[in-house]
Design a protein around this motif. Structure first.
Motif, short mmCIF file in Angstrom:
data_model
loop_
_atom_site.label_atom_id
_atom_site.label_comp_id
_atom_site.label_asym_id
_atom_site.label_seq_id
_atom_site.Cartn_x
_atom_site.Cartn_y
_atom_site.Cartn_z
N LYS A 110 69.73 -1.12 -21.91
CA LYS A 110 71.20 -0.38 -21.50
C LYS A 110 71.35 -1.07 -20.24
O LYS A 110 70.78 -1.17 -19.36
N GLN A 111 72.83 -1.64 -20.42
CA GLN A 111 73.29 -2.14 -19.22
C GLN A 111 74.85 -1.24 -19.24
O GLN A 111 75.54 -1.49 -19.97
N GLY A 112 74.72 -0.54 -17.98
CA GLY A 112 75.83 0.60 -17.91
C GLY A 112 75.87 1.61 -18.94
O GLY A 112 74.88 1.96 -19.31
N ILE A 113 76.88 1.48 -19.71
CA ILE A 113 77.20 2.31 -20.89
C ILE A 113 76.84 1.47 -22.16
O ILE A 113 76.93 2.18 -23.29
N HIS A 114 76.42 0.41 -22.01
CA HIS A 114 76.52 -0.55 -23.15
C HIS A 114 74.95 -0.73 -23.56
O HIS A 114 74.17 -0.89 -22.73
N ASP A 115 74.59 -0.60 -24.85
CA ASP A 115 73.43 -0.80 -25.55
C ASP A 115 73.21 -2.49 -26.05
O ASP A 115 74.26 -2.78 -26.93
N ILE A 116 72.32 -3.23 -25.30
CA ILE A 116 72.28 -4.60 -25.56
C ILE A 116 71.29 -5.03 -26.71
O ILE A 116 70.17 -4.65 -26.13
N VAL A 117 71.29 -5.30 -27.87
CA VAL A 117 70.25 -5.62 -28.65
C VAL A 117 69.64 -6.91 -28.24
O VAL A 117 70.33 -7.98 -28.12
#
Length: 195
Positions: free
Chosen positions: A64-71
């Protein structure tokens, strides 16, 4: 130090207040080698999985980077279910020694120590019927050495409702029941350890 040693809390206060520390372990393979350093038989574990994901689909490590999920790039072909089972196997490997105080009370508990709660999140938008997913997990842990660590029932919680969710409330009640059965609960910890 003398004041603290002489301080005796009333029994009713001890039963109402429980403090604990919550640790969130990284699920990426890069961190697997370090997990055993932090696992303890003197703990209660919540093994959390995402109900929006197909248990039989390949696991997709994310950060999780901030509100984003990074695959992240996939490290292996492990499924979501296999990932959950590997965590159970890891926890089973750190069980307390047979001669540890309180471990001979196994007959009073319905589980092996350390206890594990399996918790499905996002119950408001499951991939498929929650009961069907729970049965799949039950079927896959049945007969395995780590099965007896699992506290029943399996829990499903709706993250959007927080403490207003029946699943969260049931999980909280059951965790407290299990905590009270653990032999180290209420144990006095020395203020200072001499080396």
């Amino acid at each position: 130090m003398q004041y603290l040693q002489a301080l005796r809390l009333e029994d009713h206060v001890k039963t109402k207040e429980t403090s604990f520390t919550l640790w969130d372990f990284a699920g990426q393979h890069l961190y697997y080698a370090s997990h055993s350093v932090f696992l303890s038989p003197r703990a209660v574990y919540a093994l959390v999985y995402n109900l929006t994901k197909d248990l039989n689909a390949p696991a997709e490590p994310q950060v999780k980077q901030g509100i984003h999920d990074i695959v992240l790039e996939k490290q292996n072909s492990e499924t979501n279910l296999e990932s959950l089972l590997s965590w159970l196997a890891s926890i089973h490997s750190i069980r307390p020694a047979a001669d540890e105080p309180g471990n001979n009370q196994q007959d009073k508990r319905s589980y092996l120590r350390p206890p594990v709660f399996i918790v499905g999140t996002n119950a408001d938008k499951p991939f498929e019927d929650v009961k069907k997913m729970e049965k799949c997990i039950q079927r896959n842990i049945s007969g395995k050495v780590y099965e007896k660590h699992v506290i029943r029932p399996l829990f499903a919680v709706d993250n959007t409702r927080s403490m207003g969710d029946d699943g969260v409330q049931a999980l909280q009640r059951r965790i407290m029941e299990v905590f009270r059965q653990e032999p180290y609960m209420g144990e006095e910890i020395p203020i200072r350890y001499d080396t």
